[in-house]
Motif scaffolding. Structure first.
Motif, PDB file in Angstrom:
ATOM      1  N   THR A   1      16.923  73.983 -25.910  1.00  0.00           N
ATOM      2  CA  THR A   1      17.272  75.125 -26.748  1.00  0.00           C
ATOM      3  C   THR A   1      18.236  74.677 -27.830  1.00  0.00           C
ATOM      4  O   THR A   1      19.195  73.953 -27.550  1.00  0.00           O
ATOM      5  CB  THR A   1      17.932  76.227 -25.895  1.00  0.00           C
ATOM      6  OG1 THR A   1      17.022  76.600 -24.865  1.00  0.00           O
ATOM      7  CG2 THR A   1      18.279  77.442 -26.727  1.00  0.00           C
TER       8      THR A   1
ATOM      9  N   LEU B   1      13.249  76.072 -29.620  1.00  0.00           N
ATOM     10  CA  LEU B   1      13.229  74.885 -28.772  1.00  0.00           C
ATOM     11  C   LEU B   1      12.943  73.677 -29.653  1.00  0.00           C
ATOM     12  O   LEU B   1      12.080  73.730 -30.528  1.00  0.00           O
ATOM     13  CB  LEU B   1      12.138  74.992 -27.701  1.00  0.00           C
ATOM     14  CG  LEU B   1      12.323  76.036 -26.610  1.00  0.00           C
ATOM     15  CD1 LEU B   1      11.131  76.015 -25.654  1.00  0.00           C
ATOM     16  CD2 LEU B   1      13.614  75.822 -25.854  1.00  0.00           C
TER      17      LEU B   1
ATOM     18  N   GLY C   1       9.419  71.939 -20.602  1.00  0.00           N
ATOM     19  CA  GLY C   1      10.222  73.029 -21.141  1.00  0.00           C
ATOM     20  C   GLY C   1       9.860  74.352 -20.504  1.00  0.00           C
ATOM     21  O   GLY C   1       8.847  74.476 -19.806  1.00  0.00           O
TER      22      GLY C   1
END
Length: 189
Positions: A171, A160, A113
């Protein structure tokens, strides 16, 4: 009389709810003081190389509010360029760098991420990172609040959430997702 009994019942319910809520564990925010310089020589994306000396690894920890259960190391950590560490030793008029955004990496070093704001600070703002909804050492949700002295004040960034199928953070949005057979775009560089 009935009105008094109804009010007393409401008061007892409100008091009990408050007591239960007060005892609930509050997720811990990521503490920048717990971040450490990179120990080994992990490979970093090319754009990170000029800032290598200021990169910090920040372990996400699982635990309750301060004083409750001890924190446990997570299987996810945050890699970030600490701007204050980068500018330490540089002249006061040094230009502002094009700092790469922080990355979330798993315990194997794979990017899972990317944040949308510098951590811990993008002066004059500071970012608070709060991992929660833990399962097997992985926070399934990470919330963000930017502390800002600007006129608009503090604000939240999109949350997230862990996509277990693709093993990545995505997201959260209110928009309908793409077809299930189409994998979402990779958030990592």
């Amino acid at each position: 009389m009935n009105a008094v009994l109804q009010w007393a019942g409401w008061l007892a319910t409100a008091t009990l709810s408050t007591a239960v809520y007060a005892d609930a564990k509050t997720p811990l925010a990521l503490d920048p003081a717990q971040c450490q310089p990179l120990d080994a020589d992990p490979s970093l994306p090319t754009v990170w190389e000029p800032y290598r000396g200021a990169v910090r690894a920040c372990p996400l920890v699982q635990g309750g509010a301060a004083g409750n259960a001890p924190a446990k190391a997570a299987k996810v950590r945050l890699l970030a360029v600490f701007t204050d560490a980068h500018y330490r030793g540089l002249p006061p008029d040094a230009p502002w760098g094009r700092f790469p955004l922080p990355l979330l990496v798993d315990d194997t070093g794979r990017c899972v991420g990317k944040l949308s704001h510098l951590f811990p600070a993008d002066p004059p703002e500071e970012l608070e990172v709060v991992p929660s909804r833990w399962h097997d050492g992985v926070p399934h949700e990470i919330q963000f609040q930017v502390r800002s002295p600007a006129v608009g004040g503090d604000y939240h960034l999109p949350t997230l959430r862990w996509d277990a199928r693709n093993r990545l953070y995505r997201t959260v949005s209110g928009v309908a997702s793409v077809k299930p057979e189409t994998p979402p775009p990779d958030p990592c560089p």
